[in-house]
Structures are given as C-alpha cells and as structure tokens.
Scaffold this motif. Structure first.
Motif, mmCIF file in Angstrom:
data_model
loop_
_atom_site.group_PDB
_atom_site.id
_atom_site.type_symbol
_atom_site.label_atom_id
_atom_site.label_comp_id
_atom_site.label_asym_id
_atom_site.label_seq_id
_atom_site.Cartn_x
_atom_site.Cartn_y
_atom_site.Cartn_z
ATOM 1 N N ASP A 20 -5.792 3.430 0.003
ATOM 2 C CA ASP A 20 -6.045 2.093 0.139
ATOM 3 C C ASP A 20 -7.186 1.453 -0.273
ATOM 4 O O ASP A 20 -7.223 0.510 -1.060
ATOM 5 N N ASP A 24 -1.674 1.756 8.850
ATOM 6 C CA ASP A 24 -2.093 3.083 8.150
ATOM 7 C C ASP A 24 -1.596 4.361 9.033
ATOM 8 O O ASP A 24 -1.167 5.336 8.587
ATOM 9 N N PRO A 47 0.835 -1.232 0.089
ATOM 10 C CA PRO A 47 0.009 -0.098 0.035
ATOM 11 C C PRO A 47 0.869 1.076 -0.077
ATOM 12 O O PRO A 47 2.106 0.947 0.113
ATOM 13 N N THR A 74 4.303 -3.795 3.990
ATOM 14 C CA THR A 74 2.988 -3.016 4.538
ATOM 15 C C THR A 74 3.495 -2.671 5.766
ATOM 16 O O THR A 74 4.639 -2.804 6.356
ATOM 17 N N ARG A 130 1.952 -1.728 -7.136
ATOM 18 C CA ARG A 130 0.481 -2.296 -6.387
ATOM 19 C C ARG A 130 0.189 -3.503 -7.113
ATOM 20 O O ARG A 130 -0.106 -4.366 -6.447
ATOM 21 N N THR A 164 -7.437 -1.211 -3.367
ATOM 22 C CA THR A 164 -7.861 -2.501 -3.102
ATOM 23 C C THR A 164 -9.201 -2.805 -3.712
ATOM 24 O O THR A 164 -9.669 -4.096 -3.964
ATOM 25 N N GLN A 199 -5.800 6.125 3.694
ATOM 26 C CA GLN A 199 -6.928 5.437 4.042
ATOM 27 C C GLN A 199 -8.040 5.422 2.618
ATOM 28 O O GLN A 199 -8.369 4.285 2.212
#
Length: 223
Positions: A181, A150, A11, A147, A130, A185, A178
């Motif tokens: 992210d 956050d 991320p 990773t 990614r 995803t 956030q």
C-alpha cells in the motif's frame, strides 16, 4: 467501433480481480487484469536475478521481455512470458512485492501503457489495476475505486494462499499488504489514488455476492 470501458482501481487484496472477472462474465465484457501484467514483469526480473528496485537494470531488461495476454473461451486471462504460461508462478508472494517495485518505474509503465489501451479500443472491457481510471483509461465510461480495510484484505489473502496450498502467517501477509500500500501510494509514477470521478466501493463488511451486486449496480446505473 465504439467500445465501453470500465476502470476498477484499488489497493492490493481488495478483490478487484475476482469481482472484475465476475462482472465481466455477467456483462459479456473482456476482463483485463493489469496487475497480472506487472506481476509478469516482476517475475521476469526475479528469474534473471535483477533487483526489481533498480530502475536502470529493469529498464535495460525491457526490450527482452515479451508479454502476452491470452483469453480463453471461458474469459479467463492467462499470462505468457516469452511463450511460456506463467499464470500460476506470478501469484507467488515474492512476486507481489517485485510487481509493486517494478511498477514504480516510469519506463515500465510506459512500456505497458499502449498494450492496455489497445485492448480497450478493440473490446468492451473491465480493466482493473492501480491507475486505470487516472492514467490508462482517463475517459473510461465508469470508474470504481474498490477498497477494504487492510485487516480484511489480509484475511482474504491468507484464505487465498491457503486454498492454493501455500499458507502464510496472517501477520506476515498483513505486513506485506501494508508495505505494498505504501509503495503503491507513494511512487512517483502514477501513484494509486481515487480518480475524482470514481465511485468509492468499500467491501470491508460485504461478502463476495454482496460486493458483486454492488459493483454491477454501479456499472449498470452509469453505462
């Protein structure tokens, strides 16, 4: 020519670029920051007043976008857009969200896919992004999913912005991370996920030196 490819995914703000660049320098590999390529596309559409979430408008602009990667003797990657060096401009906070938006469009990912694969065919590379281990280099010799929490990523990003002279409030940076992210995803095209054969490396409680040592250990054990 047989080359070695190392794929590092994860991320935003996990430290992929910094760690991958340091590892590449240590091992004598070419470092490829694919996120910078998408940032360059995002920067272009913002400059042209194009909504980065508008798939059709972004797709129509692709033939006019000329992106080049330039690696100096120091191994650092610089980005050129139509011949102009935009390495600094693409790191602005607003470009981060634009990059996340344009990267969700399948046409953009197809547009850049061959460029990335050609670099891996021609050089021993450490490539971060990614979808490197899942889409770009599915047969990479080593795959790492890097990773961190956050909160940790937001703190690191705030420090980076402060060092660049463009500080942002922690709450704003955390919210943007956030949001990115979620976008990364949940996109339909090549969403961010850990490849089944990737090694998980969580750097939440590690400093830079410890993180680099852990990354190099994973690579050396598998190459």
């Amino acid at each position: 020519m047989n080359t070695i490819s190392i794929a590092i995914d994860g991320p935003s703000g996990a430290g992929k670029s910094t760690l991958a660049r340091a590892a590449a320098s240590e091992l004598g590999y070419l470092y490829v920051d694919t996120g910078a390529i998408y940032r360059t596309i995002g920067y272009y559409v913002l400059q042209k007043g194009i909504d980065p979430t508008d798939s059709l408008a972004v797709s129509n602009a692709l033939p006019d976008i000329h992106v080049e990667l330039e690696h100096g003797a120091d191994g650092l990657q610089r980005m050129r857009l139509s011949g102009a060096d935009v390495t600094a401009q693409i790191r602005l906070p607003e470009v981060s969200l634009a990059a996340s938006a344009v990267s969700a469009h399948p046409q953009v990912r197809s547009f850049l896919l061959e460029m990335q694969r050609q670099l891996a065919r021609a050089h021993d590379v450490i490539m971060d992004g990614r979808d490197i281990g899942t889409v770009v280099l599915p047969k990479a010799d080593v795959k790492v999913f890097l990773t961190a929490s956050d909160q940790a990523r937001a703190r690191r990003r705030c420090l980076e912005l402060e060092q660049r002279g463009t500080p942002e409030p922690f709450e704003k940076v955390l919210r943007e991370i956030q949001e990115r992210d979620w976008n990364d995803t949940h996109r339909a095209a090549a969403p961010l996920r850990q490849a089944e054969d990737a090694v998980l490396l969580d750097t939440t409680r590690l400093d830079f030196r410890q993180s680099l040592k852990a990354l190099l250990k994973i690579i050396k054990e598998r190459v």
